[in-house]
Design a protein around this motif. Structure first.
Motif, PDB file in Angstrom:
ATOM      1  N   GLU A   1      25.168  21.954  79.337  1.00 38.62           N
ATOM      2  CA  GLU A   1      26.242  22.077  78.353  1.00 38.62           C
ATOM      3  C   GLU A   1      27.523  22.413  79.113  1.00 38.62           C
ATOM      4  N   TRP A   2      28.621  21.716  78.775  1.00 44.25           N
ATOM      5  CA  TRP A   2      29.842  22.000  79.524  1.00 44.25           C
ATOM      6  C   TRP A   2      31.071  22.190  78.648  1.00 44.25           C
ATOM      7  N   SER A   3      30.937  22.056  77.347  1.00 40.71           N
ATOM      8  CA  SER A   3      32.007  22.417  76.408  1.00 40.71           C
ATOM      9  C   SER A   3      31.396  22.489  75.020  1.00 40.71           C
ATOM     10  N   ASP A   4      32.173  22.909  74.042  1.00 39.21           N
ATOM     11  CA  ASP A   4      31.666  22.976  72.667  1.00 39.21           C
ATOM     12  C   ASP A   4      31.273  21.609  72.115  1.00 39.21           C
ATOM     13  N   ASN A   5      31.792  20.546  72.695  1.00 40.26           N
ATOM     14  CA  ASN A   5      31.489  19.191  72.221  1.00 40.26           C
ATOM     15  C   ASN A   5      30.270  18.569  72.887  1.00 40.26           C
ATOM     16  N   PHE A   6      29.719  19.213  73.898  1.00 34.20           N
ATOM     17  CA  PHE A   6      28.580  18.665  74.633  1.00 34.20           C
ATOM     18  C   PHE A   6      27.506  19.737  74.716  1.00 34.20           C
ATOM     19  N   ARG A   7      26.630  19.731  73.689  1.00 38.13           N
ATOM     20  CA  ARG A   7      25.644  20.781  73.508  1.00 38.13           C
ATOM     21  C   ARG A   7      24.236  20.224  73.335  1.00 38.13           C
ATOM     22  N   SER A   8      23.298  21.070  73.619  1.00 38.16           N
ATOM     23  CA  SER A   8      21.893  20.807  73.353  1.00 38.16           C
ATOM     24  C   SER A   8      21.618  21.071  71.876  1.00 38.16           C
ATOM     25  N   PRO A   9      20.659  20.362  71.274  1.00 39.07           N
ATOM     26  CA  PRO A   9      20.258  20.712  69.908  1.00 39.07           C
ATOM     27  C   PRO A   9      19.846  22.187  69.787  1.00 39.07           C
ATOM     28  N   ALA A  10      19.352  22.776  70.869  1.00 41.25           N
ATOM     29  CA  ALA A  10      18.964  24.183  70.849  1.00 41.25           C
ATOM     30  C   ALA A  10      20.163  25.092  70.583  1.00 41.25           C
ATOM     31  N   SER A  11      21.358  24.619  70.875  1.00 40.86           N
ATOM     32  CA  SER A  11      22.574  25.392  70.619  1.00 40.86           C
ATOM     33  C   SER A  11      23.228  25.011  69.295  1.00 40.86           C
ATOM     34  N   LEU A  12      22.643  24.044  68.599  1.00 41.75           N
ATOM     35  CA  LEU A  12      23.219  23.523  67.341  1.00 41.75           C
ATOM     36  C   LEU A  12      22.226  23.623  66.193  1.00 41.75           C
ATOM     37  N   ASP A  13      21.431  24.658  66.168  1.00 41.65           N
ATOM     38  CA  ASP A  13      20.418  24.842  65.125  1.00 41.65           C
ATOM     39  C   ASP A  13      19.497  23.632  64.990  1.00 41.65           C
ATOM     40  N   GLY A  14      19.213  22.967  66.108  1.00 47.16           N
ATOM     41  CA  GLY A  14      18.290  21.841  66.122  1.00 47.16           C
ATOM     42  C   GLY A  14      18.861  20.514  65.689  1.00 47.16           C
ATOM     43  N   LYS A  15      20.160  20.455  65.413  1.00 50.00           N
ATOM     44  CA  LYS A  15      20.770  19.202  64.943  1.00 50.00           C
ATOM     45  C   LYS A  15      20.886  18.188  66.077  1.00 50.00           C
ATOM     46  N   ASN A  16      20.655  16.930  65.742  1.00 46.31           N
ATOM     47  CA  ASN A  16      20.765  15.809  66.675  1.00 46.31           C
ATOM     48  C   ASN A  16      21.739  14.790  66.113  1.00 46.31           C
ATOM     49  N   SER A  17      22.465  14.123  66.983  1.00 46.04           N
ATOM     50  CA  SER A  17      23.319  13.019  66.537  1.00 46.04           C
ATOM     51  C   SER A  17      22.791  11.688  67.036  1.00 46.04           C
ATOM     52  N   GLN A  18      21.696  11.730  67.776  1.00 51.21           N
ATOM     53  CA  GLN A  18      21.073  10.503  68.257  1.00 51.21           C
ATOM     54  C   GLN A  18      19.588  10.751  68.489  1.00 51.21           C
ATOM     55  N   MET A  19      18.858   9.657  68.620  1.00 49.16           N
ATOM     56  CA  MET A  19      17.453   9.723  68.977  1.00 49.16           C
ATOM     57  C   MET A  19      17.274   8.749  70.128  1.00 49.16           C
ATOM     58  N   VAL A  20      16.516   9.127  71.125  1.00 50.80           N
ATOM     59  CA  VAL A  20      16.293   8.257  72.268  1.00 50.80           C
ATOM     60  C   VAL A  20      15.032   7.438  72.008  1.00 50.80           C
ATOM     61  N   HIS A  21      15.149   6.124  72.149  1.00 49.59           N
ATOM     62  CA  HIS A  21      14.026   5.202  71.939  1.00 49.59           C
ATOM     63  C   HIS A  21      13.554   4.698  73.288  1.00 49.59           C
ATOM     64  N   VAL A  22      12.253   4.766  73.527  1.00 42.65           N
ATOM     65  CA  VAL A  22      11.672   4.289  74.771  1.00 42.65           C
ATOM     66  C   VAL A  22      10.593   3.266  74.441  1.00 42.65           C
ATOM     67  N   GLN A  23      10.763   2.051  74.947  1.00 40.14           N
ATOM     68  CA  GLN A  23       9.771   0.992  74.767  1.00 40.14           C
ATOM     69  C   GLN A  23       8.828   1.045  75.953  1.00 40.14           C
ATOM     70  N   LEU A  24       7.569   1.335  75.693  1.00 42.45           N
ATOM     71  CA  LEU A  24       6.556   1.370  76.736  1.00 42.45           C
ATOM     72  C   LEU A  24       6.104  -0.044  77.052  1.00 42.45           C
ATOM     73  N   GLY A  25       5.458  -0.204  78.190  1.00 47.21           N
ATOM     74  CA  GLY A  25       4.922  -1.508  78.580  1.00 47.21           C
ATOM     75  C   GLY A  25       3.839  -1.958  77.631  1.00 47.21           C
TER      76      GLY A  25
END
Length: 156
Positions: free
Chosen positions: A62-86
């Protein structure tokens, strides 16, 4: 020395309270490979990159109020990472390995209407991850029929 190439493409960047723990977790739980880690003069992660197949993931603190972990934002996410397996990967085994490494499984592996088997997990700081493996190749007409959708290539 790690390779420093910058190829054309897309990479996601995630922010963590503890990026060192995140790097270790992502490797152990999900199979990401470290590409390089930049440490500052105090030994803290300044920037890092991991790879999965031909994709890249940047991990930092984390390096500013705009770049935080969900752990610092009450678990909120603005994206989900999708991984396509082989295509031949065992998604049940992948899920089991993730769970054993400390991931919280929020959706067990199940078939989707588009022919993939999918599970969802959150990492220890609350980032949400979706993992898919294609089980049945389907055409867009099959998706439309199975899901009740109409697929188009672009909006007019």
């Amino acid at each position: 020395m790690a390779e420093m190439t910058r190829s054309t493409g897309l990479a996601s960047a995630l922010f963590y309270r503890d990026p060192k723990a995140a790097l270790r977790f992502l490797e152990r739980a999900f199979g990401f490979e470290p590409s390089f880690i930049l440490l500052d003069s105090d030994g803290n992660v300044a920037h890092s990159q991991m790879s999965f197949g031909s994709s890249r993931l940047m991990v930092g603190g984390e390096w500013s109020d705009n770049f935080r972990s969900p752990a610092s934002l009450d678990g909120k996410n603005s994206q989900m990472v999708h991984v396509q397996l082989g295509k031949d990967e065992d998604i049940e085994a992948h899920c089991k390995k993730a769970r054993a490494a400390g991931a919280t499984i929020i959706q067990e592996p199940e078939m989707q209407f588009y022919g993939d088997r999918t599970y969802r997990a959150s990492d220890p700081e609350g980032h949400v991850w979706t993992f898919n493996v294609t089980v049945k190749e389907m055409e867009s007409d099959d998706w439309d029929e199975a899901g009740g959708f109409t697929m188009v290539s672009r909006l007019d």
